[in-house]
Write a protein that holds these residues in place. Structure first.
Motif, short mmCIF file in Angstrom:
data_model
loop_
_atom_site.label_atom_id
_atom_site.label_comp_id
_atom_site.label_asym_id
_atom_site.label_seq_id
_atom_site.Cartn_x
_atom_site.Cartn_y
_atom_site.Cartn_z
N MET A 1 0.84 -1.18 0.00
CA MET A 1 0.00 0.00 0.00
C MET A 1 0.88 1.25 0.00
SD MET A 1 -3.43 0.54 1.16
CE MET A 1 -4.41 1.90 0.91
N ILE A 2 0.57 2.17 -0.88
CA ILE A 2 1.31 3.42 -0.98
C ILE A 2 0.80 4.39 0.08
CG2 ILE A 2 1.73 5.42 -2.46
CD1 ILE A 2 1.44 3.61 -4.88
N LYS A 3 1.72 4.98 0.83
CA LYS A 3 1.34 6.02 1.78
C LYS A 3 1.13 7.32 1.02
CE LYS A 3 3.74 4.10 5.74
NZ LYS A 3 4.80 4.28 6.73
N ARG A 4 0.10 8.08 1.42
CA ARG A 4 -0.26 9.29 0.69
C ARG A 4 -0.43 10.47 1.63
NH1 ARG A 4 -4.05 5.06 -1.16
NH2 ARG A 4 -3.37 4.48 -3.22
N LYS A 5 -0.09 11.64 1.12
CA LYS A 5 -0.40 12.90 1.78
C LYS A 5 -1.24 13.68 0.77
CE LYS A 5 1.64 16.92 3.99
NZ LYS A 5 2.89 17.63 4.32
N VAL A 6 -2.49 13.95 1.12
CA VAL A 6 -3.45 14.48 0.17
C VAL A 6 -3.70 15.97 0.40
CG1 VAL A 6 -5.80 14.24 -0.74
CG2 VAL A 6 -4.56 12.21 0.06
N LYS A 7 -3.65 16.72 -0.68
CA LYS A 7 -4.02 18.13 -0.71
C LYS A 7 -5.09 18.29 -1.79
CE LYS A 7 -0.33 19.89 1.68
NZ LYS A 7 -0.06 21.10 2.36
N ASN A 8 -5.70 19.46 -1.89
CA ASN A 8 -6.70 19.68 -2.95
C ASN A 8 -6.09 19.68 -4.34
OD1 ASN A 8 -8.86 19.92 -1.19
ND2 ASN A 8 -8.60 22.13 -0.97
N SER A 9 -4.81 20.05 -4.43
CA SER A 9 -4.20 20.21 -5.73
C SER A 9 -3.24 19.07 -6.12
CB SER A 9 -3.45 21.54 -5.79
OG SER A 9 -2.56 21.65 -4.69
N PHE A 10 -2.77 18.30 -5.15
CA PHE A 10 -1.86 17.20 -5.47
C PHE A 10 -1.82 16.19 -4.33
CE2 PHE A 10 0.73 20.60 -3.69
CZ PHE A 10 1.42 19.95 -2.67
N ILE A 11 -1.28 15.01 -4.66
CA ILE A 11 -1.09 13.93 -3.69
C ILE A 11 0.38 13.55 -3.75
CG2 ILE A 11 -1.71 11.57 -3.05
CD1 ILE A 11 -4.31 12.02 -4.77
N THR A 12 1.07 13.61 -2.63
CA THR A 12 2.43 13.09 -2.58
C THR A 12 2.38 11.69 -1.97
OG1 THR A 12 2.81 14.18 -0.45
CG2 THR A 12 3.52 15.37 -2.43
N THR A 13 3.33 10.86 -2.35
CA THR A 13 3.33 9.47 -1.89
C THR A 13 4.75 9.05 -1.49
OG1 THR A 13 3.90 8.39 -3.99
CG2 THR A 13 1.57 8.99 -3.66
#
Length: 170
Positions: free
Chosen positions: A1-13
């Protein structure tokens, strides 16, 4: 499973790929992005050209590449029918002015070289990131790339029929 940090404009993983994987897909046949993408990009800056920005389309979809693509689709629970894959290259001192993509709804970006040119998104102020892992971008928001200090190459998968908000971010 990829860890994600979610924003309205992008997702970093935390999804990292060894740059050596991309070697067999890079032909060195770089095309000037101003000619190649004029129909795909809506320039929000009043006609500024993309400076030192080149594109190489990917036409070789062999089993290893398809495995990577499908694993990313599975991670975000999507089944696109309309997408394109290519490499984006920005030379030292070049840039990609702020724009909104016409065809793509979101883009999956994986660095191939060291990423020194920040990706920025203009939404309630400008937010910029320099990333070294998979980043997913909402291409319907104004975005661009600042001048890198060395050549910057990323694998790009533009998804045309799945909206950024429809990605599974859990």
């Amino acid at each position: 499973m990829i860890k994600r940090k979610v924003k309205n404009s992008f997702i970093t993983t935390d999804y990292y790929m060894d740059p050596k994987f991309w070697k067999s897909y890079m032909t060195g046949n770089w095309q000037d992005s101003n000619q190649l993408y004029s129909e795909y990009v809506s320039d929000a800056t009043g006609g500024k050209p993309m400076n030192k920005f080149f594109v190489q389309e990917i036409h070789k979809f062999d089993r290893p590449l398809l495995k990577v693509i499908k694993s990313l689709w599975n991670e975000f629970d999507i089944r696109p029918r309309d997408f394109r894959c290519n490499f984006f290259r920005v030379l030292e001192g070049g840039n990609l002015p702020v724009h909104v993509d016409v065809k793509s709804e979101c883009s999956f970006l994986i660095p191939v070289t060291k990423n020194t040119g920040a990706l920025y998104v203009e939404e309630d102020g400008t937010e910029s990131i320099v990333y070294d892992t998979l980043t997913v971008l909402n291409t319907k928001l104004p975005h661009g790339v600042q001048a890198p200090t060395q050549e910057r190459i990323v694998f790009h998968m533009g998804i045309h029929d799945v909206k950024f908000g429809d990605l599974n971010v859990a």
